[in-house]
Design a protein around this motif. Structure first.
Motif, PDB file in Angstrom:
ATOM      1  N   SER A  65       4.498  -8.381  -3.359  1.00  0.00           N
ATOM      2  CA  SER A  65       3.044  -8.395  -3.242  1.00  0.00           C
ATOM      3  C   SER A  65       2.454  -7.504  -4.335  1.00  0.00           C
ATOM      4  O   SER A  65       2.866  -6.357  -4.501  1.00  0.00           O
ATOM      5  CB  SER A  65       2.615  -7.889  -1.866  1.00  0.00           C
ATOM      6  OG  SER A  65       1.203  -7.871  -1.758  1.00  0.00           O
ATOM      7  N   LEU A 114      -0.403  -5.278  -5.433  1.00  0.00           N
ATOM      8  CA  LEU A 114      -1.460  -4.491  -4.789  1.00  0.00           C
ATOM      9  C   LEU A 114      -2.445  -4.010  -5.850  1.00  0.00           C
ATOM     10  O   LEU A 114      -2.048  -3.658  -6.972  1.00  0.00           O
ATOM     11  CB  LEU A 114      -0.854  -3.313  -4.047  1.00  0.00           C
ATOM     12  CG  LEU A 114       0.230  -3.664  -3.002  1.00  0.00           C
ATOM     13  CD1 LEU A 114       0.782  -2.397  -2.352  1.00  0.00           C
ATOM     14  CD2 LEU A 114      -0.323  -4.614  -1.952  1.00  0.00           C
ATOM     15  N   THR A 173      -6.564  -2.198  -6.653  1.00  0.00           N
ATOM     16  CA  THR A 173      -7.919  -1.729  -6.361  1.00  0.00           C
ATOM     17  C   THR A 173      -8.576  -1.371  -7.691  1.00  0.00           C
ATOM     18  O   THR A 173      -7.928  -0.828  -8.587  1.00  0.00           O
ATOM     19  CB  THR A 173      -7.941  -0.511  -5.421  1.00  0.00           C
ATOM     20  OG1 THR A 173      -9.306  -0.134  -5.197  1.00  0.00           O
ATOM     21  CG2 THR A 173      -7.178   0.665  -5.979  1.00  0.00           C
ATOM     22  N   GLN A 183     -10.285   4.046  -3.209  1.00  0.00           N
ATOM     23  CA  GLN A 183     -10.084   2.874  -2.359  1.00  0.00           C
ATOM     24  C   GLN A 183      -8.586   2.595  -2.256  1.00  0.00           C
ATOM     25  O   GLN A 183      -7.857   2.692  -3.241  1.00  0.00           O
ATOM     26  CB  GLN A 183     -10.799   1.652  -2.944  1.00  0.00           C
ATOM     27  CG  GLN A 183     -12.312   1.751  -2.894  1.00  0.00           C
ATOM     28  CD  GLN A 183     -12.842   1.759  -1.467  1.00  0.00           C
ATOM     29  OE1 GLN A 183     -12.380   1.028  -0.609  1.00  0.00           O
ATOM     30  NE2 GLN A 183     -13.813   2.649  -1.216  1.00  0.00           N
ATOM     31  N   GLN A 240      -4.682  -2.788  -1.909  1.00  0.00           N
ATOM     32  CA  GLN A 240      -4.587  -3.939  -1.015  1.00  0.00           C
ATOM     33  C   GLN A 240      -4.051  -5.132  -1.801  1.00  0.00           C
ATOM     34  O   GLN A 240      -4.101  -5.150  -3.033  1.00  0.00           O
ATOM     35  CB  GLN A 240      -5.956  -4.276  -0.425  1.00  0.00           C
ATOM     36  CG  GLN A 240      -6.541  -3.186   0.459  1.00  0.00           C
ATOM     37  CD  GLN A 240      -7.848  -3.629   1.086  1.00  0.00           C
ATOM     38  OE1 GLN A 240      -7.899  -4.681   1.737  1.00  0.00           O
ATOM     39  NE2 GLN A 240      -8.895  -2.851   0.897  1.00  0.00           N
ATOM     40  N   PRO A 241      -3.536  -6.146  -1.105  1.00  0.00           N
ATOM     41  CA  PRO A 241      -3.077  -7.341  -1.816  1.00  0.00           C
ATOM     42  C   PRO A 241      -4.174  -7.876  -2.716  1.00  0.00           C
ATOM     43  O   PRO A 241      -5.330  -8.001  -2.308  1.00  0.00           O
ATOM     44  CB  PRO A 241      -2.735  -8.316  -0.682  1.00  0.00           C
ATOM     45  CG  PRO A 241      -2.359  -7.432   0.459  1.00  0.00           C
ATOM     46  CD  PRO A 241      -3.253  -6.232   0.347  1.00  0.00           C
ATOM     47  N   ASN A 264      -6.815 -10.355  -1.724  1.00  0.00           N
ATOM     48  CA  ASN A 264      -7.835  -9.975  -0.743  1.00  0.00           C
ATOM     49  C   ASN A 264      -9.033  -9.246  -1.358  1.00  0.00           C
ATOM     50  O   ASN A 264     -10.112  -9.231  -0.759  1.00  0.00           O
ATOM     51  CB  ASN A 264      -7.229  -9.075   0.332  1.00  0.00           C
ATOM     52  CG  ASN A 264      -6.140  -9.787   1.129  1.00  0.00           C
ATOM     53  OD1 ASN A 264      -6.041 -11.009   1.096  1.00  0.00           O
ATOM     54  ND2 ASN A 264      -5.326  -9.009   1.835  1.00  0.00           N
ATOM     55  N   VAL A 265      -8.838  -8.618  -2.537  1.00  0.00           N
ATOM     56  CA  VAL A 265      -9.882  -7.709  -3.000  1.00  0.00           C
ATOM     57  C   VAL A 265     -10.373  -7.987  -4.416  1.00  0.00           C
ATOM     58  O   VAL A 265     -11.461  -7.530  -4.790  1.00  0.00           O
ATOM     59  CB  VAL A 265      -9.396  -6.241  -2.929  1.00  0.00           C
ATOM     60  CG1 VAL A 265      -9.168  -5.827  -1.487  1.00  0.00           C
ATOM     61  CG2 VAL A 265      -8.129  -6.045  -3.757  1.00  0.00           C
TER      62      VAL A 265
END
Length: 563
Positions: A413, A415, A417, A422, A425-426, A429-430
């Motif tokens: 995965s 990740l 940001t 912060q 996250q995957p 998703n962001v």
């Protein structure tokens, strides 16, 4: 690299004949001008499926031909394997499609299957279209990226072979268990069938023997009557039989042989015949003793015949030999069932051993992948910072899967940001569209340094960005093009267009025969006008022209993109 592209009668393109250079090139043009048509033509050269509708209306066929320089890319084995002449300086790939939908593919004028064209194409050009940005959200793409940087191809090939063997063994084990379960379910019936067949005491020729003996016993009286009559005729006691008559005739002739020599031979023949008749008479008498009606034996024979006929009908066969084959097959199945525990144990051991081998190979893959994550994280972070994401954090998370998969024992995965304080996250998703585009470009730049593809084409990878970020993206593509490969970017952004060492424009033109798409390479002054138009639209102001010159000057100045 792609040196030359020729397209004839493909959708809106009547004829296109254009050369390409090394380094970083850009293609611009209004939406709908035909840039996607050119990519579609290249796609056919990469082995994609053809559609007869793409042949220009009124034309009998379309032709797409490209010339490639293959020096330094180690593609000789492909040509040897496919028995194609190899010319590193000029490799010609051609695709022809008729209006009726017939497609032909050629490499160096040798007809080839599309699979061969596709295999070569994968090693020549990487086309990154807008929708491929979505790949970044897919785990298999992320894992493949890690494997490329980890240079784990040999490990992956070994694991894939071992895993395929493991799946083969597990399938065989499952099949054996199912077979045994079914056999156990049918065991009672199989034993019943075997008992029926064994009770028949089957052997080769049995049916014919029984049928003959049954026929003999059923006609005993007729046989005995005929034998008695024959015996009486040969040597009956009440009247002189044939044996005695022939003997007597022989003696009569012998008595006159001295006075009538002509009968001497006849006397000898009668004497010989007497001896033969006497033997026959004795055999007939013996047969009379052999033939005797035995009702119990006849009943037993008929009972066995009925059993055989019933078995033939039951098993849908026409001979005892076929029944014997069925009996032996059932016997083998029961023996196989008896030995099933040993077979299961042996095959289960093979599965366990292969699984352990796969786990060891998967562990090597995991170690290589985790080692590569540091390189990926550092490279991508530096690239993204250079692309205006000052607070970015990027990490590669590798976690174990519950079970082995075709790619190992890892779940990957990415990740991400882009904001301070912060949590990671995957990325799916962001990350926004513009952020995805920048991450994808950073990944492509990193991968291109490992996978030496001759040509990389970016189809509007700059979606969602503008201004200085677009300029930075252009610098990265320029940098990629300066590392011994060819980079072509289809773009709507003037900042990226200004970074190209070569600039091509696609445009539409109305002709008496209809609208056609054309493409030309721009001169330096034409580039200024094109970029100014991209900046200000159709009404090109002097300020836009100056701005365009400034962008071109900035692009020509030495820059750094971080890595």
């Amino acid at each position: 690299m792609l040196k030359h592209l020729y397209i004839k009668n493909f959708t809106l393109i009547e004829e296109l004949d254009i050369c390409f250079d090394r380094g970083f090139s850009v293609i611009t043009g209004e939406t709908g001008a035909g840039k996607s048509i050119i990519l579609g033509a290249l796609g056919l050269l990469l082995g994609q499926r053809a559609d007869a509708k793409t042949v220009k209306a009124g034309a009998a066929k379309c032709t797409i031909e490209a010339h490639f320089d293959l020096n330094g890319y180690g593609l000789d084995p492909f040509f040897a394997e496919n028995d194609i002449d190899f010319d590193a300086d000029d490799c010609i790939v051609r695709r022809e499609l008729t209006a009726q939908g017939k497609s032909r593919a050629f490499i160096n004028d040798t007809p080839v299957a599309l699979t061969a064209m596709r295999k070569l194409g994968e090693q020549l050009i990487d086309i990154h279209s807008q929708h491929q940005n979505l790949l970044l959200r897919q785990e298999d793409f992320q894992l493949n990226t890690v494997d490329i940087i980890a240079d784990s191809r040999e490990l992956m090939e070994q694991y894939a072979a071992d895993f395929a063997k493991y799946k083969e063994l597990t399938a065989a084990l499952a099949a054996l268990k199912e077979e045994i379960a079914q056999s156990q379910k049918d065991e009672e019936y199989l034993r019943f069938q075997l008992g029926e067949l064994e009770k028949a005491s089957l052997r080769e020729g049995l049916l014919e023997e029984l049928e003959q003996e049954s026929s003999t016993l059923e006609h005993t009286e007729e046989i005995k009557s005929a034998l008695y009559a024959a015996n009486d005729s040969l040597q009956g006691e009440t009247a002189r039989g044939a044996v005695e008559a022939v003997r007597s005739a022989a003696q009569e002739l012998e008595q006159i042989a001295n006075v009538f020599p002509a009968v001497g031979e006849l006397a000898e023949r009668l004497s010989t015949t007497h001896i033969e008749l006497k033997d026959i008479a004795n055999d007939v008498a013996a047969k009379m003793e052999d033939v005797d009606f035995d009702p119990d034996r006849l009943e037993a024979i008929n009972s066995q015949l009925d059993r055989i006929y019933t078995l033939q009908q039951k098993f849908h066969v026409a001979s005892v030999d076929e029944l014997i084959a069925i009996r032996n097959d059932i016997s083998d199945k029961l023996a196989h069932l008896t030995d099933s525990d040993n077979q299961l144990e042996e095959l289960q051991q093979q599965v366990d051993n292969q699984l352990e081998k796969c786990r060891k190979e998967a562990a090597k893959l995991t170690a290589a992948r985790k080692k590569a994550t540091k390189t990926i994280e550092s490279h991508i972070t530096d690239r993204l910072v250079a692309l205006g994401m000052a607070n970015v954090k990027f990490a590669v998370d590798i976690s174990p899967t519950p079970q082995l998969t075709p790619t190992g024992a890892d779940k990957t995965s990415f990740l991400f940001t882009a904001n301070r304080n912060q949590p990671l996250q995957p990325i799916a998703n962001v990350a926004s569209g513009g952020e995805i585009a920048r991450v994808m470009l950073a990944l492509k730049a990193m991968i291109s340094g490992v996978v030496k593809l001759p040509t990389i084409i970016f189809d509007e990878i700059d979606t969602g960005v503008s201004g200085k970020i677009a300029q930075k993206m252009g610098q990265i593509m320029h940098e990629m093009g300066s590392q011994g490969r060819q980079v072509i970017s289809i773009t709507h952004l003037p900042q990226i267009a200004a970074g190209g060492q070569n600039h091509y424009k696609v445009y539409k033109e109305d002709t008496p025969q209809g609208t056609v798409s054309r493409m030309l390479q721009l001169s330096e002054e034409e580039r200024v006008g094109e970029i100014a138009q991209m900046l200000s639209g159709d009404s090109i102001s002097e300020a836009a022209m100056n701005n365009a010159r400034e962008l071109l000057a900035q692009a020509a100045a030495p820059t750094t993109t971080g890595m």
